[in-house]
Enzyme design. Structure first.
Site, PDB file in Angstrom:
ATOM      1  N   ASP B 456     -26.928 -20.882  -6.223  1.00 18.12           N
ATOM      2  CA  ASP B 456     -26.822 -20.530  -7.640  1.00 18.12           C
ATOM      3  C   ASP B 456     -27.298 -19.091  -7.796  1.00 18.12           C
ATOM      4  O   ASP B 456     -28.484 -18.802  -7.634  1.00 18.12           O
ATOM      5  CB  ASP B 456     -27.692 -21.502  -8.453  1.00 18.12           C
ATOM      6  CG  ASP B 456     -27.579 -21.250  -9.955  1.00 18.12           C
ATOM      7  OD1 ASP B 456     -27.099 -20.160 -10.336  1.00 18.12           O
ATOM      8  OD2 ASP B 456     -27.979 -22.143 -10.725  1.00 18.12           O
ATOM      9  N   HIS B 457     -26.367 -18.209  -8.103  1.00 22.77           N
ATOM     10  CA  HIS B 457     -26.695 -16.791  -8.110  1.00 22.77           C
ATOM     11  C   HIS B 457     -27.629 -16.407  -9.263  1.00 22.77           C
ATOM     12  O   HIS B 457     -28.195 -15.329  -9.293  1.00 22.77           O
ATOM     13  CB  HIS B 457     -25.403 -15.948  -8.160  1.00 22.77           C
ATOM     14  CG  HIS B 457     -25.506 -14.649  -7.408  1.00 22.77           C
ATOM     15  ND1 HIS B 457     -26.711 -14.085  -7.050  1.00 22.77           N
ATOM     16  CD2 HIS B 457     -24.549 -13.799  -6.946  1.00 22.77           C
ATOM     17  CE1 HIS B 457     -26.486 -12.945  -6.406  1.00 22.77           C
ATOM     18  NE2 HIS B 457     -25.182 -12.754  -6.327  1.00 22.77           N
ATOM     19  N   ARG B 458     -27.805 -17.314 -10.206  1.00 20.42           N
ATOM     20  CA  ARG B 458     -28.780 -17.032 -11.262  1.00 20.42           C
ATOM     21  C   ARG B 458     -30.190 -17.041 -10.683  1.00 20.42           C
ATOM     22  O   ARG B 458     -31.074 -16.323 -11.134  1.00 20.42           O
ATOM     23  CB  ARG B 458     -28.696 -18.099 -12.364  1.00 20.42           C
ATOM     24  CG  ARG B 458     -27.420 -18.073 -13.153  1.00 20.42           C
ATOM     25  CD  ARG B 458     -27.374 -19.255 -14.111  1.00 20.42           C
ATOM     26  NE  ARG B 458     -27.462 -20.544 -13.396  1.00 20.42           N
ATOM     27  CZ  ARG B 458     -27.447 -21.732 -14.007  1.00 20.42           C
ATOM     28  NH1 ARG B 458     -27.374 -21.790 -15.330  1.00 20.42           N
ATOM     29  NH2 ARG B 458     -27.518 -22.834 -13.305  1.00 20.42           N
TER      30      ARG B 458
END
Lengths: 401, 486
Positions: B456-458
């Site tokens: 999850d690039h967040r």
């Protein structure tokens, strides 16, 4: 009683006059006269066979189905409470049983498997007679000659042989009786059933092979049993077949009447595949959640046989709240009678085992009785050499109306 | 007539010939009023989980057994306060004078004062007969204490000896269990016995590969053990390969089949859509030479400590992941959108994607962070077995923190896995293949595997994700690297 009012095989009944070719060999075309949503589906070639059924008769069929479902529920509970050793539930198969048995004439002999408790009830088996074998209280259920129905056959499919033989006997007698035999989808894989089909076809015996395809042979799905529809198997034996919605009491009754009519007129055997679903376990000793996709249950719950007839009747204005309540009351009463008569059944005595082995006196049995009573007498203080008082008959009347 | 009496309900035989059952849960409490046939308990037998309907209408007076207890058939499990006038018969066969009285009155008021004798026996000539238990099948195995009949010397001994029916030859039974049945043609199925088949299954041994030394080629327990011990590279994969779903050909002429979306399929779809369109996914791939890792597995399998345990590439990757997570904890976190917080987990609930008959399930191993290889292999085995049997509980399926999906068992190398909703990373394991590969400056045939990691690039930047994946790869390439990481 419905059977008498609307009896099958009335030649003047408007049934197809010559032959029934248009209704047989339906192949994959499932005959359905009431949709799962409770709408009447019109199929002229089948409609003619049930056109005599008025609201009153439909209500009677509804009552039958509700009552046998209640019997099934009570018996299942009794097993869970240790009052029955085993019970094979019929939940979901009410329409198949009622639609077929109510098409029969009283003197047509029935050869059932072990799941046809609803059929037995309609034939007038007493409630105790339906459960006492499952309670381990008796070696038999009822007198087959009294209600023209053999006792439950536990061996898979063997009853079809008895039916084929009985059918050949009818031919010898020259009577217009028909015999019907009930079996499941799994039984069609048995040698006995296949032999029966051969003999019935060869002799053109008046036999109705009524297969309740409830989709599961214990844990084996029907798709493993057969790569073609079961109804199509019969064709290979030269026996015409019909494939009907087994959750549709009208379709089942129409098909059964067609088959009976053929047989009575010398047309030979017919195979009916009633496509239904075993909503419960195979027997109370089995856990279907271990092998069955719960989604299947959901799908079949939506095709419930009782719900659809009720919806149809309600839409016609032929079933009031009051009538529904009255039917439920009757069912509850039958359930309570079943419970009370079951749990008060007297235990059999040791010497009872010798009863009914032969219908006439037999010296071998007499000798064994003598030995066994002396053996029992060898236990101190037992007094158990009892007189073999026999099983008390149950007091509850069955479903004869 | 409205006197209150206590009725016991004894555990019946709920199957055919079962001797005990486990109380799973009570559906009622002491003091509850219950109706006849109201569900009071859930009980698991060796065959099934079944619900017990109440045999009485009344008030629950006592629950004699706790949930989780295995109870012998015939033991009282619950007592009810029942109104005498209710007319319900004692179904449990308890020594209950009132019950007898109840029925006795109905049948014959005059006999009502003979108390403990049940109406059934009243007709029996000798009232001193030990009270006969209502011996339904349900009470067949109840202990036979003082009620057992006492023999007196046989009077007709000689007559009995000659005339007694000959019992079925018991001699045969002694050898029956192990003896082969030569007449039976077994087709392709290797000849063995059920306990041995079970053993083989547990050890991951395919009986087709075992030669039997027993009578007539029967495969024995020792054959299976021997095979398992010496087999170097029994690919542990087979038992973890989900059986291909039975392919049923549609009847000819059917061009499409419409299936309602429901159950696990519906749930999976919703979870995947929500995950794919809320968490911005990044997927990275790493192809590594895992020969050393596989050799380690083989050595361990041969060791005493791991005997009988299932060690697979999955076990090793799971351990490598746990090691790498310590250095890269952001991959073990959760984006709490509602509270606008990032939750950093200090424990690892390791999810394993499992293909089950009901569809995709991702049960997880709780608190896997400190598990050694042995513990991990046990946890993996029990988790997948539970999932395949369709018995994963909701708790097994919730609160995962990171997941592994093993596509290698299907012979696949790489993919872009979608995050299990709420988790920050998922690692996909490819097939281990012999591949020409650079080794010590030369081309050699090496065991090579591709890892695919989605995160999850967040929550996870490219740097953290890459370092994590590189660490997992390093451990697989050279398990000794663990020493530099812990």
């Amino acid at each position: 009683m419905l059977t008498e009012e609307t009896g099958p095989g009335h030649p003047t009944n408007g049934g197809p006059a010559n032959g029934t070719g248009s209704t047989l060999r339906t192949g994959g075309n499932l005959v359905q006269l009431i949709s799962p949503e409770g709408e009447r589906v019109h199929r002229p070639e089948f409609d003619v066979w049930i056109k005599d059924l008025g609201d009153e008769q439909l209500l009677a069929l509804y009552e039958d189905m509700v009552v046998i479902r209640r019997i099934d529920k009570e018996a299942t509970a009794l097993q869970r409470q240790g009052e029955l050793a085993l019970w094979p539930p019929l939940l979901g198969q009410e329409a198949s049983q009622i639609g077929s048995v109510r098409a029969l004439r009283d003197d047509d002999f029935i050869f059932p498997s072990y799941r046809e408790s609803g059929v037995a009830y309609c034939r007038g088996a007493r409630l105790t007679e339906i459960v006492r074998t499952w309670r381990g209280n008796a070696l038999y259920g009822w007198d087959p000659h009294r209600i023209k129905m053999a006792t439950p056959q536990i061996v898979i499919g063997s009853q079809t042989l008895h039916a084929a033989g009985y059918g050949m006997g009818i031919l010898n007698d020259g009577s217009d009786n028909v015999t019907i035999t009930y079996f499941g989808d799994g039984a069609t894989s048995q040698g006995d059933v296949n032999e029966s089909l051969v003999f019935a076809a060869s002799f053109q015996a008046p036999v109705v092979f009524f297969c309740q395809n409830n989709h599961w042979a214990i844990s084996e799905p029907v798709t493993v049993q057969s790569h073609i529809q079961l109804a199509d198997r019969a064709v290979g034996f030269g026996i015409p077949s019909m494939r009907v919605d087994g959750n549709d009491v009208l379709a089942v009754m129409a098909a059964t009447r067609i088959a009976l009519d053929r047989a009575r007129k010398g047309g030979g055997p017919t195979f009916i595949e009633a496509v239904t679903y075993r909503m419960g376990p195979h027997t109370t000793a089995d856990d279907p959640t271990r092998y069955r996709d719960p989604n299947e249950l959901e799908d079949w719950a939506a095709k419930d046989p009782i719900k659809r007839l009720r919806t149809l009747l309600e839409a016609k204005g032929a079933l009031t709240e009051e009538q529904i309540a009255a039917v439920d009351r009757k069912a509850d009463q039958v359930g309570a009678d079943l419970r009370n008569s079951c749990i008060t059944l007297p235990d059999p005595q040791p010497m009872d085992v010798f009863e009914h082995v032969y219908s006439t006196p037999n010296s071998w049995i007499e000798r064994q009785k003598d030995h066994y009573s002396r053996y029992l007498a060898s236990f101190s203080g037992s007094g158990a050499g009892g007189s073999g008082s026999g099983l008390a008959e149950g007091t509850q009347e069955g479903g004869v109306r | 007539m409205s006197a209150i009496m206590i009725k016991e309900f004894r555990l019946p035989d709920l199957g055919e010939g079962l001797t005990e059952s486990e109380i799973l849960s009570w559906k009622v409490n002491v003091g509850d009023t219950v109706a006849l046939n109201q569900i009071i308990a859930e009980v698991e037998t060796a065959k099934a989980v079944v619900e017990i309907p109440s045999p009485f209408a009344g008030v629950v007076a006592a629950l004699h057994e706790q949930p989780g207890t295995v109870v012998e058939v015939g033991k009282p499990i619950v007592s009810f306060e029942v109104e005498d006038a209710a007319g319900v018969k004692d179904t449990a066969g308890a020594e209950d004078t009132a019950a007898a009285k109840d029925t006795a009155e109905a049948e014959d008021a005059a006999a009502a004062d003979d108390g403990g004798t049940s109406p059934v026996e009243r007709g029996a000539p000798t009232p001193t007969l030990p009270r006969r238990e209502p011996n339904l099948v349900g009470y067949g195995v109840a202990p036979e204490p003082e009620g057992h009949p006492v023999r007196r010397p046989r009077v007709f001994a000689s007559a009995m000896a000659t005339d007694a029916p000959t019992p079925a030859a018991p001699a045969a039974s002694a050898t029956a269990a192990a003896a082969p049945t030569p007449a039976v043609h077994n087709g392709d199925r290797p000849r063995s016995t059920p306990p041995v088949r079970k053993l083989a299954k547990d050890l991951g041994v395919d009986l087709h590969e075992v030669s039997g030394t027993g009578h007539g080629g029967l495969i024995t327990r020792d054959d299976v053990r021997g095979f398992a011990d010496k087999a170097p590279g029994v690919e542990a994969v087979p038992s973890s390969v989900p059986p291909a779903a039975a392919v049923t050909l549609p009847p000819s002429g059917v061009r499409e089949t419409r299936t309602p979306i429901k159950g696990v399929r519906k749930y999976t779809a919703a979870a995947m859509v929500s995950s794919a369109f809320t968490a911005p996914h990044v997927t990275e791939f790493l192809t590594v030479d895992v020969t050393a890792g596989m050799e380690l597995l083989e050595r361990l399998k041969a060791s005493r400590e791991f005997a009988g345990h299932k060690l697979t590439p999955l076990t090793l990757v799971a351990k490598a992941l746990l090691v790498a997570l310590r250095r890269n904890p952001t991959l073990n976190s959760h984006w709490d959108d509602a509270n606008q917080e990032i939750v950093q987990f200090h424990y690892v609930n390791l999810g394993i994607a499992a293909a089950t008959p009901r569809g995709l399930l991702v049960p997880n191993i709780k608190d896997a962070q400190d598990m050694g290889l042995l513990e991990l292999s046990e946890a993996l085995a029990s988790l997948t077995e539970t999932a395949r049997a369709g018995k994963s509980t909701p708790e097994d399926l919730s609160h995962g923190t990171i997941s592994i999906t093993n596509i290698g068992v299907f012979g696949i190398d790489a993919g872009t896995p979608i995050l299990n909703p709420g988790e920050a990373a998922i690692l996909s394991i490819g097939a281990v293949r012999p591949t020409p590969w650079e080794h010590n400056g030369e081309i050699a045939l090496r065991q090579v595997m591709t890892l695919s990691l989605s995160f999850d690039h967040r929550l996870v930047d490219g740097e953290q994700g890459s370092r994590f994946l590189a660490d997992v790869g390093a451990v697989l390439r050279d398990p000794g690297m663990v020493l530099t990481m812990v």
